[in-house]
Design an enzyme around this catalytic site. Structure first.
Site, PDB file in Angstrom:
ATOM      1  N   GLY A  11       0.777  -1.231   0.000  1.00 13.87           N
ATOM      2  CA  GLY A  11       0.000   0.000   0.000  1.00 13.87           C
ATOM      3  C   GLY A  11       0.812   1.287   0.000  1.00 13.87           C
ATOM      4  O   GLY A  11       0.324   2.323   0.440  1.00 13.87           O
ATOM      5  N   SER A  12       2.036   1.236  -0.557  1.00 14.78           N
ATOM      6  CA  SER A  12       2.822   2.482  -0.541  1.00 14.78           C
ATOM      7  C   SER A  12       2.183   3.546  -1.431  1.00 14.78           C
ATOM      8  O   SER A  12       2.218   4.737  -1.100  1.00 14.78           O
ATOM      9  CB  SER A  12       4.281   2.224  -0.939  1.00 14.78           C
ATOM     10  OG  SER A  12       4.407   1.905  -2.302  1.00 14.78           O
ATOM     11  N   ARG A  64     -15.296 -14.680 -10.422  1.00  7.88           N
ATOM     12  CA  ARG A  64     -15.092 -13.226 -10.355  1.00  7.88           C
ATOM     13  C   ARG A  64     -16.388 -12.478 -10.055  1.00  7.88           C
ATOM     14  O   ARG A  64     -16.391 -11.465  -9.358  1.00  7.88           O
ATOM     15  CB  ARG A  64     -14.549 -12.713 -11.692  1.00  7.88           C
ATOM     16  CG  ARG A  64     -13.085 -12.942 -11.879  1.00  7.88           C
ATOM     17  CD  ARG A  64     -12.632 -12.268 -13.177  1.00  7.88           C
ATOM     18  NE  ARG A  64     -11.475 -12.935 -13.712  1.00  7.88           N
ATOM     19  CZ  ARG A  64     -10.232 -12.755 -13.279  1.00  7.88           C
ATOM     20  NH1 ARG A  64      -9.986 -11.915 -12.305  1.00  7.88           N
ATOM     21  NH2 ARG A  64      -9.228 -13.394 -13.822  1.00  7.88           N
ATOM     22  N   MET A  89      -4.301  -6.271  -7.374  1.00  5.67           N
ATOM     23  CA  MET A  89      -3.825  -7.265  -8.332  1.00  5.67           C
ATOM     24  C   MET A  89      -4.914  -8.242  -8.794  1.00  5.67           C
ATOM     25  O   MET A  89      -4.624  -9.375  -9.174  1.00  5.67           O
ATOM     26  CB  MET A  89      -2.629  -8.032  -7.744  1.00  5.67           C
ATOM     27  CG  MET A  89      -1.480  -7.121  -7.329  1.00  5.67           C
ATOM     28  SD  MET A  89      -0.867  -6.030  -8.646  1.00  5.67           S
ATOM     29  CE  MET A  89       0.113  -7.195  -9.577  1.00  5.67           C
ATOM     30  N   ASN A 106      -6.055   3.659 -12.330  1.00  6.64           N
ATOM     31  CA  ASN A 106      -5.082   2.620 -12.004  1.00  6.64           C
ATOM     32  C   ASN A 106      -3.686   3.166 -12.203  1.00  6.64           C
ATOM     33  O   ASN A 106      -3.472   4.041 -13.037  1.00  6.64           O
ATOM     34  CB  ASN A 106      -5.285   1.406 -12.930  1.00  6.64           C
ATOM     35  CG  ASN A 106      -4.332   0.266 -12.628  1.00  6.64           C
ATOM     36  OD1 ASN A 106      -4.089  -0.044 -11.459  1.00  6.64           O
ATOM     37  ND2 ASN A 106      -3.780  -0.360 -13.652  1.00  6.64           N
ATOM     38  N   HIS A 108       0.054   1.677 -13.225  1.00  7.96           N
ATOM     39  CA  HIS A 108       0.679   0.473 -13.778  1.00  7.96           C
ATOM     40  C   HIS A 108       2.174   0.737 -13.935  1.00  7.96           C
ATOM     41  O   HIS A 108       2.560   1.800 -14.431  1.00  7.96           O
ATOM     42  CB  HIS A 108       0.040   0.143 -15.134  1.00  7.96           C
ATOM     43  CG  HIS A 108       0.575  -1.122 -15.728  1.00  7.96           C
ATOM     44  ND1 HIS A 108       0.252  -2.367 -15.237  1.00  7.96           N
ATOM     45  CD2 HIS A 108       1.447  -1.331 -16.739  1.00  7.96           C
ATOM     46  CE1 HIS A 108       0.882  -3.296 -15.936  1.00  7.96           C
ATOM     47  NE2 HIS A 108       1.620  -2.686 -16.856  1.00  7.96           N
TER      48      HIS A 108
HETATM   49  C1  GAR Z   1       3.175  -0.807  -7.655  1.00  6.57           C
HETATM   50  O1  GAR Z   1       4.431  -0.841  -8.271  1.00  6.57           O
HETATM   51  C2  GAR Z   1       2.080  -0.735  -8.706  1.00  6.57           C
HETATM   52  O2  GAR Z   1       2.430   0.025  -9.838  1.00  6.57           O
HETATM   53  C3  GAR Z   1       1.934  -2.180  -9.075  1.00  6.57           C
HETATM   54  O3  GAR Z   1       2.030  -2.870  -7.847  1.00  6.57           O
HETATM   55  C4  GAR Z   1       2.859  -2.132  -6.948  1.00  6.57           C
HETATM   56  C5  GAR Z   1       2.103  -1.938  -5.652  1.00  6.57           C
HETATM   57  O4  GAR Z   1       2.925  -1.376  -4.670  1.00  6.57           O
HETATM   58  N1  GAR Z   1       0.679  -2.419  -9.724  1.00  6.57           N
HETATM   59  C6  GAR Z   1       0.486  -3.353 -10.650  1.00  6.57           C
HETATM   60  O5  GAR Z   1       1.352  -4.103 -11.026  1.00  6.57           O
HETATM   61  C7  GAR Z   1      -0.922  -3.405 -11.187  1.00  6.57           C
HETATM   62  N2  GAR Z   1      -1.015  -4.323 -12.274  1.00  6.57           N
HETATM   63  P1  GAR Z   1       2.271  -0.716  -3.385  1.00  6.57           P
HETATM   64  O6  GAR Z   1       1.323  -1.729  -2.773  1.00  6.57           O
HETATM   65  O7  GAR Z   1       3.448  -0.456  -2.480  1.00  6.57           O
HETATM   66  O8  GAR Z   1       1.558   0.552  -3.790  1.00  6.57           O
END
Ligand code: GAR
Length: 195
Positions: A11-12, A64, A89, A106, A108
């Protein structure tokens, strides 16, 4: 405006978004929702005083529609104006996306349209690309598609691994996503390019 933030992990990006929504910002976080009750970001959200909920996707065993019906419940209660996917995800069905048309964002970790899906950094290195980055876009029915609100670029350096590249991209995600959210909330449609 109310923003629901959906997470799966640490969740950063959620923290970066939530911390940005103060003062004259037109939006506030209304809830953090995870598909994993153990997602580290849930505790971080609670520590920030944001209501949280978790709908574990695993008991739905790939159904889903049933999972999304459960996900919808807290969202219909919270009535967010914007849903920000922040490391969420699970792929959302066209039906779910259609309920919130134009309201789902979103982030990405690639320079879309390159490298939709998973393992983006490894694929960029493998392809011999000289730069990588991240993209904030509106979510449409097609995976990692939809109108782009902004992108941030970083160089790919000799010797980079997926991990070192991810560590260079993530701080840019934390800059780009709050900027893109703020612009959307202010109905400012100027695309963002960082740095
Ligand atoms: C982030 O790098 C985000 O861009 C990626 O997951 C990570 C989550 O980090 N998202 C994806 O790959 C979506 N398909 P976080 O939980 O620290 O924010």
């Amino acid at each position: 405006m109310k923003v629901a933030i959906l997470i799966s992990g640490s969740g950063s990006n959620m923290v970066a978004l939530a911390e940005s929504m103060t003062g004259d910002h037109p939006a506030r976080p209304c809830m953090v929702l995870a598909n994993d009750p153990n997602a580290g970001g849930l505790a971080r959200a609670r520590a920030m005083g944001i209501p949280t909920a978790a709908i574990d996707h695993r008991p739905y065993k790939g159904d889903r529609t049933a999972f999304e019906a459960a996900l919808l419940e807290p969202l219909l209660t919270a009535q967010p104006d914007i849903i920000a996917l922040a490391g969420f995800m699970r792929v959302l069905t066209p039906d779910f996306v259609g309920r919130f048309e134009g309201q789902i964002l979103n982030i990405h970790p690639s320079l879309l349209p390159k490298y939709k899906g998973l393992n983006t950094h490894a694929r960029a290195i493998e392809a011999g690309d000289t730069e990588a980055g991240c993209t904030v876009h509106k979510v449409t029915a097609a995976l990692d598609d939809g109108p782009i609100l902004g992108q941030a670029r970083v160089p790919i350096l000799p010797g980079d691994t997926a991990e070192t590249l991810a560590a260079r991209v993530l701080p840019m995600e934390h800059k780009l996503y709050p900027l893109a959210l703020r612009r959307l909330a202010m109905a400012d449609h100027t695309p963002i390019t960082l740095p």
